[in-house]
Design a protein around this motif. Structure first.
Motif, PDB file in Angstrom:
ATOM      1  N   HIS A 128      -7.269  15.151  18.250  1.00 41.80           N
ATOM      2  CA  HIS A 128      -6.556  16.427  18.327  1.00 41.80           C
ATOM      3  C   HIS A 128      -5.872  16.791  17.016  1.00 41.80           C
ATOM      4  O   HIS A 128      -5.119  17.762  16.979  1.00 41.80           O
ATOM      5  N   CYS A 129      -6.084  16.027  15.962  1.00 41.30           N
ATOM      6  CA  CYS A 129      -5.415  16.325  14.693  1.00 41.30           C
ATOM      7  C   CYS A 129      -5.970  17.609  14.103  1.00 41.30           C
ATOM      8  O   CYS A 129      -7.175  17.729  13.875  1.00 41.30           O
ATOM      9  N   PRO A 130      -5.111  18.569  13.848  1.00 39.86           N
ATOM     10  CA  PRO A 130      -5.597  19.854  13.347  1.00 39.86           C
ATOM     11  C   PRO A 130      -5.932  19.816  11.857  1.00 39.86           C
ATOM     12  O   PRO A 130      -5.429  18.982  11.098  1.00 39.86           O
ATOM     13  N   TRP A 131      -6.785  20.705  11.477  1.00 42.12           N
ATOM     14  CA  TRP A 131      -7.066  20.994  10.076  1.00 42.12           C
ATOM     15  C   TRP A 131      -5.866  21.792   9.570  1.00 42.12           C
ATOM     16  O   TRP A 131      -5.414  22.727  10.241  1.00 42.12           O
ATOM     17  N   ILE A 132      -5.326  21.437   8.411  1.00 39.52           N
ATOM     18  CA  ILE A 132      -4.159  22.143   7.882  1.00 39.52           C
ATOM     19  C   ILE A 132      -4.487  22.744   6.518  1.00 39.52           C
ATOM     20  O   ILE A 132      -5.519  22.437   5.906  1.00 39.52           O
ATOM     21  N   TRP A 133      -3.586  23.579   6.038  1.00 39.05           N
ATOM     22  CA  TRP A 133      -3.789  24.263   4.767  1.00 39.05           C
ATOM     23  C   TRP A 133      -4.016  23.266   3.630  1.00 39.05           C
ATOM     24  O   TRP A 133      -4.855  23.489   2.758  1.00 39.05           O
ATOM     25  N   GLU A 134      -3.291  22.182   3.622  1.00 37.96           N
ATOM     26  CA  GLU A 134      -3.466  21.155   2.587  1.00 37.96           C
ATOM     27  C   GLU A 134      -4.918  20.664   2.570  1.00 37.96           C
ATOM     28  O   GLU A 134      -5.487  20.442   1.493  1.00 37.96           O
ATOM     29  N   ASP A 135      -5.524  20.491   3.731  1.00 42.74           N
ATOM     30  CA  ASP A 135      -6.931  20.086   3.808  1.00 42.74           C
ATOM     31  C   ASP A 135      -7.813  21.127   3.115  1.00 42.74           C
ATOM     32  O   ASP A 135      -8.763  20.777   2.403  1.00 42.74           O
ATOM     33  N   SER A 136      -7.507  22.394   3.327  1.00 47.84           N
ATOM     34  CA  SER A 136      -8.287  23.462   2.701  1.00 47.84           C
ATOM     35  C   SER A 136      -8.169  23.411   1.187  1.00 47.84           C
ATOM     36  O   SER A 136      -9.161  23.614   0.473  1.00 47.84           O
ATOM     37  N   MET A 137      -6.987  23.130   0.678  1.00 46.71           N
ATOM     38  CA  MET A 137      -6.786  23.068  -0.769  1.00 46.71           C
ATOM     39  C   MET A 137      -7.544  21.876  -1.377  1.00 46.71           C
ATOM     40  O   MET A 137      -8.162  22.001  -2.441  1.00 46.71           O
TER      41      MET A 137
END
Length: 144
Positions: free
Chosen positions: A69-78
């Protein structure tokens, strides 16, 4: 924190692969006290293995004690943004083979955890040189 488990390792365990299944299962068991995480990308990649049955897939993750259930976050996108630019540059130089963007996304996601469990070390090492990667098929020499 936790270790992100790559899709190939999950398939090894799911299919009880005769070559890699046992080593992958033992590696996950060894890392379990630190936590296991399935990226949203691997969750999607595994859909065909469960014929699209999310309930059965979630039961599999529950049996592994893997968080899914761990979400994708903005840091992952960067991180993925920078890694994709690095990969495309290396690809133009013919320094890396063709890889799916899914590997870039999984590597970016894994960058905020303890590391990545995969048999495809070379696929990640060039684009994520500082990512800690363990290969269930090899003896671990990293102190984690």
């Amino acid at each position: 924190m936790a270790w992100v488990v790559d899709t190939c390792v999950l398939i090894d365990v799911l299919d009880e692969d005769p070559r890699y299944g046992r080593a992958s299962a033992l590696m996950l068991q060894e890392l379990l006290p630190q936590g296991l995480v399935v990226s949203p990308i691997s969750f999607i990649e595994l859909s065909p293995a469960f014929m699209g049955d999310q309930h059965t897939q979630q039961l599999f993750f529950d049996e592994l004690s893997a968080e899914y259930h761990c979400p994708w976050i903005w840091e992952d996108s960067m991180v993925a943004h920078a890694a994709w630019a690095r990969y495309v540059h290396l690809k133009k130089l013919k320094a890396v083979p063709k890889r799916p963007i899914a590997d870039i996304l999984i590597g970016a996601f894994a960058s905020r955890f303890d590391g990545l469990v995969t048999r495809n070390v070379a696929d990640f090492r060039t684009v994520f040189p500082s990512l800690i990667i363990v290969d269930p098929g090899k003896k671990i020499e990293t102190d984690y």
